[in-house]
Design a protein around this motif. Structure first.
Motif, mmCIF file in Angstrom:
data_model
loop_
_atom_site.group_PDB
_atom_site.id
_atom_site.type_symbol
_atom_site.label_atom_id
_atom_site.label_comp_id
_atom_site.label_asym_id
_atom_site.label_seq_id
_atom_site.Cartn_x
_atom_site.Cartn_y
_atom_site.Cartn_z
ATOM 1 N N LEU A 304 -3.869 1.950 -4.506
ATOM 2 C CA LEU A 304 -4.067 2.039 -3.062
ATOM 3 C C LEU A 304 -2.812 2.626 -2.439
ATOM 4 O O LEU A 304 -1.748 2.007 -2.461
ATOM 5 N N SER A 305 -2.920 3.819 -1.933
ATOM 6 C CA SER A 305 -1.822 4.450 -1.193
ATOM 7 C C SER A 305 -2.445 5.487 -0.278
ATOM 8 O O SER A 305 -3.563 5.955 -0.518
ATOM 9 N N GLY A 306 -1.733 5.839 0.757
ATOM 10 C CA GLY A 306 -2.263 6.817 1.699
ATOM 11 C C GLY A 306 -3.502 6.304 2.403
ATOM 12 O O GLY A 306 -3.564 5.154 2.855
ATOM 13 N N GLN A 307 -4.546 7.132 2.471
ATOM 14 C CA GLN A 307 -5.776 6.774 3.182
ATOM 15 C C GLN A 307 -6.479 5.550 2.584
ATOM 16 O O GLN A 307 -6.930 4.682 3.330
ATOM 17 N N PRO A 308 -6.567 5.437 1.246
ATOM 18 C CA PRO A 308 -7.173 4.222 0.699
ATOM 19 C C PRO A 308 -6.448 2.946 1.122
ATOM 20 O O PRO A 308 -7.086 1.927 1.388
ATOM 21 N N LEU A 309 -5.127 2.994 1.210
ATOM 22 C CA LEU A 309 -4.371 1.812 1.631
ATOM 23 C C LEU A 309 -4.649 1.494 3.087
ATOM 24 O O LEU A 309 -4.814 0.326 3.460
ATOM 25 N N LEU A 310 -4.685 2.518 3.934
ATOM 26 C CA LEU A 310 -4.996 2.291 5.351
ATOM 27 C C LEU A 310 -6.374 1.664 5.514
ATOM 28 O O LEU A 310 -6.579 0.784 6.357
ATOM 29 N N SER A 311 -7.326 2.118 4.688
ATOM 30 C CA SER A 311 -8.672 1.550 4.743
ATOM 31 C C SER A 311 -8.662 0.081 4.335
ATOM 32 O O SER A 311 -9.307 -0.757 4.972
ATOM 33 N N ALA A 312 -7.912 -0.256 3.280
ATOM 34 C CA ALA A 312 -7.833 -1.643 2.835
ATOM 35 C C ALA A 312 -7.147 -2.520 3.877
ATOM 36 O O ALA A 312 -7.527 -3.682 4.069
ATOM 37 N N GLY A 318 -10.212 -7.320 9.345
ATOM 38 C CA GLY A 318 -11.570 -7.613 9.771
ATOM 39 C C GLY A 318 -12.284 -6.436 10.382
ATOM 40 O O GLY A 318 -13.387 -6.591 10.930
ATOM 41 N N GLU A 319 -11.703 -5.235 10.308
ATOM 42 C CA GLU A 319 -12.324 -4.037 10.851
ATOM 43 C C GLU A 319 -13.174 -3.360 9.779
ATOM 44 O O GLU A 319 -12.886 -3.431 8.587
ATOM 45 N N HIS A 320 -14.218 -2.675 10.230
ATOM 46 C CA HIS A 320 -15.113 -1.993 9.288
ATOM 47 C C HIS A 320 -14.523 -0.643 8.906
ATOM 48 O O HIS A 320 -13.978 0.072 9.740
#
Length: 356
Positions: A304-312, A318-320
């Motif tokens: 998890l880094s970059g965009q995947p980390l931000l998504s996690a 609690g955000e979708h």
């Protein structure tokens, strides 16, 4: 060289030749069983009289600076064992049993045995891991269960940073698991006043570029790691979680707030060791096959880094989030489809995932 020293050398030589990861010395009623863990399987190797077992365990406890006279409580230690021209890192753990004291030795191969391009099964993932070390500051967390290869990955990354990138790396460990001439290693010693807190304060005044803080086991260590990352240093640490996303929730459980996590966390990895298909054997490999100089296991990673980390991070708040990142599930299935990984590894991973 004494009889026990020769016995220890023979046992270590056999373990290294067989590419074993652990040596188990198990006391029984009338004798002692010595087993080797090879590719996640325990293989019996030899039996010893109880008297020789006691002397053998005392020998290893002595070289690891453990209390030889104490056999009623568990102990742990680490040392470097010289075997010919090679130096093998050992991590020792004793445990009192109904029969006698047992000993398990984890073998940590030297840096030269694990090239950086072998960090992961897929070369692109190895390059991604090495690329993380070029960050100037932030927090990188390596997660995975015991025996998943976190220590090997961690030491390979700091070796690369010091030897290739010419950065000052200081580690704070409890205990020091593997000696490295290219980094400055500090061992936690509470009797001497070197705790994680005092050790880190001293390290920050020692002009480090990268700080490795052993394993995050409690809230205090978590706050120390985050505080060091907030001061403008790159901090590496490990944690036991089921997947990469779990590290975010674990940091929150340890009292690190969302703002600190978002400001410091630049990557989280989760890894597993998987058994590779053997081009020489059909099905299970016999023990003799492991003595050949072939790679039998490799690591797969969820990063998890970059965009995947931000998504996690958004999911943790609690955000979708509709962004889908590659998981260990995807990496193992990819390896099976390409013929690198045994199909049984997927079933084993699913079982471990459901039970952790």
């Amino acid at each position: 060289m004494s009889l026990i020293e020769r016995l220890a050398d023979r046992m270590m030589t056999e373990a290294v030749r067989s590419h074993a990861t652990d040596i188990h010395i198990i006391p029984r009623r009338n004798d002692t069983l010595i087993q080797l863990r090879i590719s996640n399987k325990l293989i019996p190797k030899t039996y010893l009289p109880k008297e020789e077992c006691d002397r053998l365990i005392s020998h290893f406890k002595f070289i690891a600076s453990m209390d030889i006279g104490e056999k009623r409580r568990p102990q742990s230690g680490a040392c470097t064992y010289q075997l010919g021209d090679a130096f093998i890192g050992l991590r020792l753990s004793t445990l009192p049993s109904s029969q006698n004291e047992s000993l398990v030795i984890r073998l940590l191969p030297p840096e030269g045995m694990v090239p950086n391009y072998h960090l992961a099964l897929f070369p692109s993932v190895s390059q991604q891991l090495l690329g993380l070390m070029r960050h100037a500051h932030g927090l990188i967390v390596l997660t995975g269960p015991t025996g998943s290869g976190k220590t090997t990955t961690l030491y390979s990354l700091i070796h690369e940073s010091s030897h290739v990138l010419n950065r000052n790396v200081i580690t704070l460990e409890d205990p020091i698991e593997r000696e490295n001439d290219y980094v400055l290693q500090v061992q936690v010693n509470e009797k001497a006043g070197i705790t994680y807190h005092t050790g880190l304060k001293a390290i920050l005044r020692h002009d480090p570029d990268i700080i490795m803080v052993g394993e995050i086991r409690d809230a205090e260590t978590a706050r120390i790691a985050v505080r060091a990352a907030l001061t403008g240093h790159l901090v590496l640490t490990t944690m036991h979680t089921r997947n990469a996303k779990g590290a975010i929730y674990r940091l929150r459980e340890f009292g690190v707030n969302n703002q600190e996590i978002e400001q410091t966390l630049i990557a989280v990895t989760a890894q597993r060791l998987v058994e590779l298909t053997c081009p020489l054997c059909e099905g299970e490999c016999p023990p003799a096959c492991y003595s050949l100089s072939r790679v039998k296991r490799a690591s797969v990673f969820e990063i998890l880094s970059g965009q995947p980390l931000l998504s996690a991070l958004r999911e943790a708040r609690g955000e979708h989030s509709q962004y889908r990142f590659r998981t260990l599930h995807d990496e193992i299935r990819k390896g099976i489809a390409l013929g690198y990984i045994k199909e049984e590894e997927y079933d084993a991973w699913i079982l471990s995932y459901e039970t952790t």
